[in-house]
Design an enzyme around this catalytic site. Structure first.
Site, short mmCIF file in Angstrom:
data_model
loop_
_atom_site.label_atom_id
_atom_site.label_comp_id
_atom_site.label_asym_id
_atom_site.label_seq_id
_atom_site.Cartn_x
_atom_site.Cartn_y
_atom_site.Cartn_z
N SER A 14 6.28 9.11 -1.43
CA SER A 14 6.48 7.78 -0.85
C SER A 14 5.16 7.03 -0.66
O SER A 14 5.15 5.88 -0.25
CB SER A 14 7.15 7.92 0.53
OG SER A 14 6.35 8.75 1.35
N LEU A 16 1.00 5.70 -1.60
CA LEU A 16 0.36 4.80 -2.57
C LEU A 16 0.39 5.38 -3.99
O LEU A 16 0.81 4.73 -4.94
CB LEU A 16 -1.09 4.57 -2.10
CG LEU A 16 -2.10 3.99 -3.08
CD1 LEU A 16 -1.74 2.56 -3.44
CD2 LEU A 16 -3.50 4.03 -2.46
N GLY A 18 2.04 8.24 -5.09
CA GLY A 18 3.39 8.67 -5.48
C GLY A 18 4.23 7.50 -5.98
O GLY A 18 4.89 7.58 -7.01
N TYR A 140 -10.63 17.47 6.79
CA TYR A 140 -9.95 17.02 5.57
C TYR A 140 -10.66 17.60 4.34
O TYR A 140 -10.02 18.11 3.42
CB TYR A 140 -10.00 15.49 5.56
CG TYR A 140 -9.49 14.80 4.33
CD1 TYR A 140 -8.13 14.57 4.16
CD2 TYR A 140 -10.37 14.32 3.35
CE1 TYR A 140 -7.65 13.89 3.03
CE2 TYR A 140 -9.90 13.64 2.23
CZ TYR A 140 -8.54 13.43 2.08
OH TYR A 140 -8.08 12.76 0.97
N LYS A 144 -9.25 20.26 1.51
CA LYS A 144 -9.13 19.84 0.11
C LYS A 144 -9.91 20.79 -0.80
O LYS A 144 -9.45 21.16 -1.88
CB LYS A 144 -9.65 18.42 -0.08
CG LYS A 144 -8.75 17.35 0.48
CD LYS A 144 -7.68 16.95 -0.52
CE LYS A 144 -6.81 15.83 -0.04
NZ LYS A 144 -5.54 15.75 -0.76
N PRO A 179 -9.58 11.72 -7.60
CA PRO A 179 -9.66 10.26 -7.75
C PRO A 179 -10.76 9.67 -6.88
O PRO A 179 -11.10 10.22 -5.83
CB PRO A 179 -8.29 9.76 -7.25
CG PRO A 179 -7.48 10.98 -6.96
CD PRO A 179 -8.45 12.12 -6.78
N HIS A 195 -8.04 1.63 4.00
CA HIS A 195 -9.22 1.60 3.15
C HIS A 195 -9.64 0.14 2.95
O HIS A 195 -8.93 -0.78 3.36
CB HIS A 195 -8.91 2.27 1.82
CG HIS A 195 -8.74 3.76 1.95
ND1 HIS A 195 -7.57 4.41 1.66
CD2 HIS A 195 -9.59 4.72 2.38
CE1 HIS A 195 -7.71 5.71 1.88
NE2 HIS A 195 -8.93 5.91 2.32
N ASP A 298 -22.90 0.08 7.32
CA ASP A 298 -22.50 0.00 5.93
C ASP A 298 -21.96 1.31 5.38
O ASP A 298 -21.32 1.33 4.34
CB ASP A 298 -23.71 -0.41 5.07
CG ASP A 298 -23.78 -1.92 4.90
OD1 ASP A 298 -22.78 -2.59 5.23
OD2 ASP A 298 -24.84 -2.40 4.44
#
Ligand code: NDP
Length: 342
Positions: A14, A16, A18, A140, A144, A179, A195, A298
């Site tokens: 469901s 982005l 997918g 995270y 991963k 990605p 993001h 930044d």
């Protein structure tokens, strides 16, 4: 007699990425496989019983594993423990069930933000484990990174037990993709936890609404930071095509970076200008003005990733020009404003 279509289970279906895979399947009316898209509505993959129920129900031949607990900087900082434990559990459940259900290939998703904090650029696939990740998202990142460790452990297991799998030419492949920053329809547009691209789109949208309300002919798009940092953005539909290519054609255990070329890295300021230009075209009577709030930090100036490995396989792959991707994402956001995540 018609042969049965192999079943591809897409976890995180469901989200982005997918939804982008779903769009490409529909566009290309891919009848070679039967795709099943699952989300938390189908079960919590961090729970072994619920994960098992999904595998028992669909008995997939391929898995595209996208599901993850994801979030922006502040959520990561606050909940590193949850990011680590939830993602470790999701990944361990999905990969062990993929083995048990004799999936032919399992493609899991890493991210460029899990690379070592102190590194040299451009980063490439060999550098995933060469130093600690940034402290802000270590939970995270380590979860991963463990996908890559698991992929190698499963690969060793398959090789050492090849007779159980019908011989060495029939061994399952567990691999991963990396990605860069993804954007597109179905993104999370939440102003506090999104993001950069979806955040800019929502801010620009609000600025236009505000200007309309005040009968003003100027709308201010506020960018956090100087706008100078540079990033490689990939349009979600391009990523979806590359993931499907990976599923069918990429047979290495090592991860592969799925990114636009190094030359296509752009500054946040340039991305903001593309967002502003897109709104400007739809609302020609309102002038979009970009302002930079340099009170915000930044972050890293550049995180350039090399797509040399991808280019060896697919030298001709055409990436959607960034401005076209932004235009289509803005259109999607405006059309789907009521249902968009925000
Ligand atoms: P989204 O946040 O858009 O979607 C996350 C998906 O995971 C949703 O389908 C969500 O289901 C599902 N999910 C989350 N937790 C669970 C759980 N416990 N059990 C089952 N399903 C769960 O993520 P993206 O599409 O952006 O990301 C997909 C993958 O790509 C992730 O692995 C992410 O780490 C990676 N990635 C993303 C990048 C980006 O810029 N977006 C960059 C690099 C990598 P539900 O909708 O029901 O909550």
């Amino acid at each position: 007699m018609a042969t049965e279509q192999p079943i591809v289970l897409v976890t995180g279906g469901s989200g982005l990425v997918g939804q982008a895979i779903r769009t490409i399947i529909e566009q290309e009316s891919n009848a070679k496989y039967q795709f099943i898209f699952v989300s938390t509505k189908d079960g919590d993959l961090s729970n072994p019983d619920e994960a098992r129920q999904i595998f028992e129900k669909y008995r997939p031949n391929y898995v595209i594993h996208l599901a993850a607990m994801v979030g922006g900087l502040f959520r990561n900082l606050k909940y590193n423990l949850e990011f680590l434990r939830t993602n470790l559990a999701i990944n361990d459940n999905v990969l062990s069930l993929a083995k048990e259900f004799r999936v032919r290939k399992c493609v899991s998703c890493l991210s460029t933000c899990i690379f070592p904090d102190k590194t040299t650029y451009p980063i490439d696939e060999t550098m995933v484990h060469l130093g600690p990740p940034h402290h802000s998202n270590f939970g995270y990142s380590y979860a991963k990174r463990m996908i890559d460790v698991l992929n190698h452990a499963y690969s060793d297991h398959f090789k050492n037990n090849s007779n159980d799998y019908g011989g060495s030419d029939k061994l399952p492949i567990f691999t991963s993709i990396i990605p860069t920053n993804v954007f597109g329809p179905y993104d999370n547009f939440n102003l506090e936890d999104s993001h950069v691209i979806p955040g800019l789109i929502y801010k620009a949208y609000n600025a236009i609404q505000d200007a309309k309300l005040k009968n003003s002919n100027t709308a201010k798009l506020l960018v956090f930071g100087s706008g100078r940092p540079r990033r490689q953005f990939i349009y979600s539909l391009d990523l979806a095509r590359l993931i499907l290519w990976t599923m069918e054609n990429y047979n290495e255990i090592e991860p592969i970076i799925l990114s636009v070329d190094e030359n296509d890295e752009i500054s946040i300021g340039e991305a903001a200008q593309m967002v502003a230009d897109t709104f400007q075209r739809s609302y020609p009577d309102i002038r979009m003005e970009i302002q930079y709030d340099t009170n915000y930090s930044d972050g890293q100036f550049k995180k350039t990733a090399s797509n040399a490995k991808l280019r060896q396989y697919l030298p001709e792959f055409h990436f959607t020009p960034m401005s076209d991707g932004i235009r289509d994402t803005v259109r999607w956001f405006i059309t789907n404003y009521d249902v968009a995540r925000k």
